[in-house]
Design a protein around this motif. Sequence first.
Motif, PDB file in Angstrom:
ATOM      1  N   THR A  38       0.837  -1.205   0.000  1.00  0.00           N
ATOM      2  CA  THR A  38       0.000   0.000   0.000  1.00  0.00           C
ATOM      3  C   THR A  38       0.869   1.252   0.000  1.00  0.00           C
ATOM      4  O   THR A  38       0.600   2.215  -0.740  1.00  0.00           O
ATOM      5  N   SER A  39       1.923   1.257   0.808  1.00  0.00           N
ATOM      6  CA  SER A  39       2.843   2.395   0.854  1.00  0.00           C
ATOM      7  C   SER A  39       3.518   2.607  -0.496  1.00  0.00           C
ATOM      8  O   SER A  39       3.633   3.747  -0.976  1.00  0.00           O
ATOM      9  N   MET A  40       3.945   1.520  -1.125  1.00  0.00           N
ATOM     10  CA  MET A  40       4.625   1.627  -2.414  1.00  0.00           C
ATOM     11  C   MET A  40       3.687   2.128  -3.503  1.00  0.00           C
ATOM     12  O   MET A  40       4.071   2.940  -4.349  1.00  0.00           O
ATOM     13  N   ALA A  41       2.445   1.662  -3.488  1.00  0.00           N
ATOM     14  CA  ALA A  41       1.483   2.109  -4.492  1.00  0.00           C
ATOM     15  C   ALA A  41       1.149   3.589  -4.311  1.00  0.00           C
ATOM     16  O   ALA A  41       1.032   4.337  -5.284  1.00  0.00           O
ATOM     17  N   ALA A  42       1.000   4.022  -3.060  1.00  0.00           N
ATOM     18  CA  ALA A  42       0.705   5.437  -2.790  1.00  0.00           C
ATOM     19  C   ALA A  42       1.867   6.329  -3.232  1.00  0.00           C
ATOM     20  O   ALA A  42       1.665   7.388  -3.843  1.00  0.00           O
ATOM     21  N   ALA A  43       3.094   5.902  -2.930  1.00  0.00           N
ATOM     22  CA  ALA A  43       4.266   6.674  -3.341  1.00  0.00           C
ATOM     23  C   ALA A  43       4.374   6.728  -4.859  1.00  0.00           C
ATOM     24  O   ALA A  43       4.691   7.776  -5.433  1.00  0.00           O
ATOM     25  N   SER A  44       4.103   5.620  -5.533  1.00  0.00           N
ATOM     26  CA  SER A  44       4.178   5.585  -6.996  1.00  0.00           C
ATOM     27  C   SER A  44       3.135   6.513  -7.615  1.00  0.00           C
ATOM     28  O   SER A  44       3.412   7.192  -8.610  1.00  0.00           O
ATOM     29  N   ALA A  45       1.950   6.552  -7.049  1.00  0.00           N
ATOM     30  CA  ALA A  45       0.918   7.460  -7.552  1.00  0.00           C
ATOM     31  C   ALA A  45       1.362   8.920  -7.402  1.00  0.00           C
ATOM     32  O   ALA A  45       1.158   9.743  -8.305  1.00  0.00           O
ATOM     33  N   TYR A  46       1.989   9.226  -6.280  1.00  0.00           N
ATOM     34  CA  TYR A  46       2.488  10.588  -6.040  1.00  0.00           C
ATOM     35  C   TYR A  46       3.585  10.935  -7.051  1.00  0.00           C
ATOM     36  O   TYR A  46       3.606  12.032  -7.622  1.00  0.00           O
ATOM     37  N   PHE A  47       4.493   9.992  -7.304  1.00  0.00           N
ATOM     38  CA  PHE A  47       5.596  10.255  -8.228  1.00  0.00           C
ATOM     39  C   PHE A  47       5.108  10.364  -9.673  1.00  0.00           C
ATOM     40  O   PHE A  47       5.663  11.149 -10.453  1.00  0.00           O
ATOM     41  N   LEU A  48       4.113   9.593 -10.038  1.00  0.00           N
ATOM     42  CA  LEU A  48       3.554   9.722 -11.386  1.00  0.00           C
ATOM     43  C   LEU A  48       2.928  11.097 -11.583  1.00  0.00           C
ATOM     44  O   LEU A  48       3.077  11.714 -12.650  1.00  0.00           O
ATOM     45  N   TYR A  49       2.238  11.575 -10.574  1.00  0.00           N
ATOM     46  CA  TYR A  49       1.662  12.926 -10.647  1.00  0.00           C
ATOM     47  C   TYR A  49       2.773  13.974 -10.778  1.00  0.00           C
ATOM     48  O   TYR A  49       2.673  14.914 -11.582  1.00  0.00           O
ATOM     49  N   THR A  50       3.845  13.807 -10.012  1.00  0.00           N
ATOM     50  CA  THR A  50       4.975  14.738 -10.091  1.00  0.00           C
ATOM     51  C   THR A  50       5.640  14.678 -11.456  1.00  0.00           C
ATOM     52  O   THR A  50       6.025  15.703 -12.026  1.00  0.00           O
ATOM     53  N   LEU A  51       5.782  13.471 -11.997  1.00  0.00           N
ATOM     54  CA  LEU A  51       6.421  13.296 -13.301  1.00  0.00           C
ATOM     55  C   LEU A  51       5.621  13.999 -14.396  1.00  0.00           C
ATOM     56  O   LEU A  51       6.192  14.606 -15.308  1.00  0.00           O
ATOM     57  N   ILE A  52       4.301  13.942 -14.290  1.00  0.00           N
ATOM     58  CA  ILE A  52       3.444  14.561 -15.304  1.00  0.00           C
ATOM     59  C   ILE A  52       3.444  16.080 -15.177  1.00  0.00           C
ATOM     60  O   ILE A  52       3.489  16.806 -16.173  1.00  0.00           O
ATOM     61  N   THR A  53       3.403  16.578 -13.947  1.00  0.00           N
ATOM     62  CA  THR A  53       3.269  18.014 -13.734  1.00  0.00           C
ATOM     63  C   THR A  53       4.604  18.761 -13.717  1.00  0.00           C
ATOM     64  O   THR A  53       4.670  19.919 -14.148  1.00  0.00           O
ATOM     65  N   ARG A  54       5.671  18.129 -13.228  1.00  0.00           N
ATOM     66  CA  ARG A  54       6.961  18.808 -13.087  1.00  0.00           C
ATOM     67  C   ARG A  54       7.954  18.476 -14.199  1.00  0.00           C
ATOM     68  O   ARG A  54       8.858  19.257 -14.463  1.00  0.00           O
ATOM     69  N   PHE A  55       7.788  17.308 -14.808  1.00  0.00           N
ATOM     70  CA  PHE A  55       8.732  16.870 -15.839  1.00  0.00           C
ATOM     71  C   PHE A  55       7.970  16.453 -17.099  1.00  0.00           C
ATOM     72  O   PHE A  55       8.154  15.360 -17.608  1.00  0.00           O
ATOM     73  N   SER A  56       7.130  17.342 -17.568  1.00  0.00           N
ATOM     74  CA  SER A  56       6.295  17.021 -18.729  1.00  0.00           C
ATOM     75  C   SER A  56       7.114  16.802 -19.992  1.00  0.00           C
ATOM     76  O   SER A  56       6.680  16.102 -20.913  1.00  0.00           O
ATOM     77  N   ASP A  57       8.315  17.405 -20.061  1.00  0.00           N
ATOM     78  CA  ASP A  57       9.170  17.257 -21.237  1.00  0.00           C
ATOM     79  C   ASP A  57      10.204  16.153 -21.077  1.00  0.00           C
ATOM     80  O   ASP A  57      11.063  15.974 -21.945  1.00  0.00           O
ATOM     81  N   SER A  58      10.156  15.440 -19.968  1.00  0.00           N
ATOM     82  CA  SER A  58      11.152  14.402 -19.686  1.00  0.00           C
ATOM     83  C   SER A  58      10.490  13.031 -19.678  1.00  0.00           C
ATOM     84  O   SER A  58       9.275  12.903 -19.546  1.00  0.00           O
ATOM     85  N   SER A 114      12.022   5.878 -17.929  1.00  0.00           N
ATOM     86  CA  SER A 114      11.556   4.502 -18.043  1.00  0.00           C
ATOM     87  C   SER A 114      11.678   3.757 -16.721  1.00  0.00           C
ATOM     88  O   SER A 114      10.856   2.885 -16.405  1.00  0.00           O
ATOM     89  N   TYR A 115      12.687   4.094 -15.907  1.00  0.00           N
ATOM     90  CA  TYR A 115      12.852   3.444 -14.607  1.00  0.00           C
ATOM     91  C   TYR A 115      11.704   3.811 -13.667  1.00  0.00           C
ATOM     92  O   TYR A 115      11.234   2.971 -12.895  1.00  0.00           O
ATOM     93  N   CYS A 116      11.268   5.057 -13.734  1.00  0.00           N
ATOM     94  CA  CYS A 116      10.144   5.489 -12.892  1.00  0.00           C
ATOM     95  C   CYS A 116       8.867   4.745 -13.272  1.00  0.00           C
ATOM     96  O   CYS A 116       8.113   4.307 -12.404  1.00  0.00           O
TER      97      CYS A 116
END
Length: 348
Positions: free
Chosen positions: A150-170, A173-175
């Motif tokens: 559950t902790s890993m899934a919650a963290a991954s959801a947070y990082f996916l949101y960050t990847l979309i909003t903060r690194f839209s041009d990047s 694949s590891y993430c």
Amino acid sequence: MATTFAFAAPSLSSSSRAFVRRAPIPYHRSPNHLRLPPLKCSSSEPETAMSPADWTHKLIARAAGLGFLETSYLTYLKLTGGDAFCPVGGGTCSDVLNSDYAIVFGIPLPLIGMAAYGLVAALGLQLASNKLRFGISKSTAQAVLLGATTSMAAASAYFLYTLITRFSDSSCSYCLLSAFLSFTLFFVTLKDLGLQEVSKTLGLQLLVASIVILTLNTSYNSSKSGSSSLAEIELPYYATEITTPSSPFALSLARHLHSIGAKMYGAFWCSHCQEQKQMFGREAAKELDYVECFPEGYRTGTKMIKACIDAKLDGFPTWIINGQVLSGEQELSELAQVSGYNESVQPS
């Protein structure tokens, strides 16, 4: 006599046949027959066939093992300052992995992921083999497994949101692979427990997810507040003109530094680097072996070029002369002394 004998013979034969028909058959009630053990009816499948629960736990162990290998590789790169091989996205993968979001309270994020994947893999293997250590019961192990995934899934959801909003041009694949593995482990764990058991712990799961997201958000907010304003802006590369003329001494010293392989590391936005160049002057500055650490400009998450990373710089400008490291602006006389400059011997 002959007639009587012939008549008696059939009578005796008939009586004998009647006796045989009425007599019990003793071997049908043999004690040996009663002592035979009952036969067992078994299926054609081997007794060691894998149960669905064992198969699920082995799947969890394998997926977590793959995540452990990935995060171990990223942890090694993070600790050694190496560049990650990015099959998709080129250098933008390193921009994400070396950004401020790759550190949580000073701890490299891949190191945290490696610990989480390792825990899940260990629990999956123990549940699959039914050999739980340290006196842990199966229900406790499953509860810990559910909390970890559950902790890993919650963290991954947070990082996916960050990847979309903060690194839209990047692209990273590891993430994406880590997020896929985390969600897979979470849903497989839910399926293993069943809907009834999951419904009993739904409140606890929501609490765990909330704590994880709050922790990550607090870490990144504190990191931003403690960083310089430069980390919040984007700077395209620009060159600064050197306006002062070079003295004969400065020009001779610059040529000497070039001849012995002395290097000056700096950044285009560093005011002290510009002042150091102004000390040498226009002509002499062109003779220096100057290394620009951000030739493509600077933005949040930009990494220095490999030459600057390998030099393990603490700041700008930094001089490396004959293996000696000098940080900050240096007087020309200091550079001459450290480099062994002899004014009477002019470099060719």
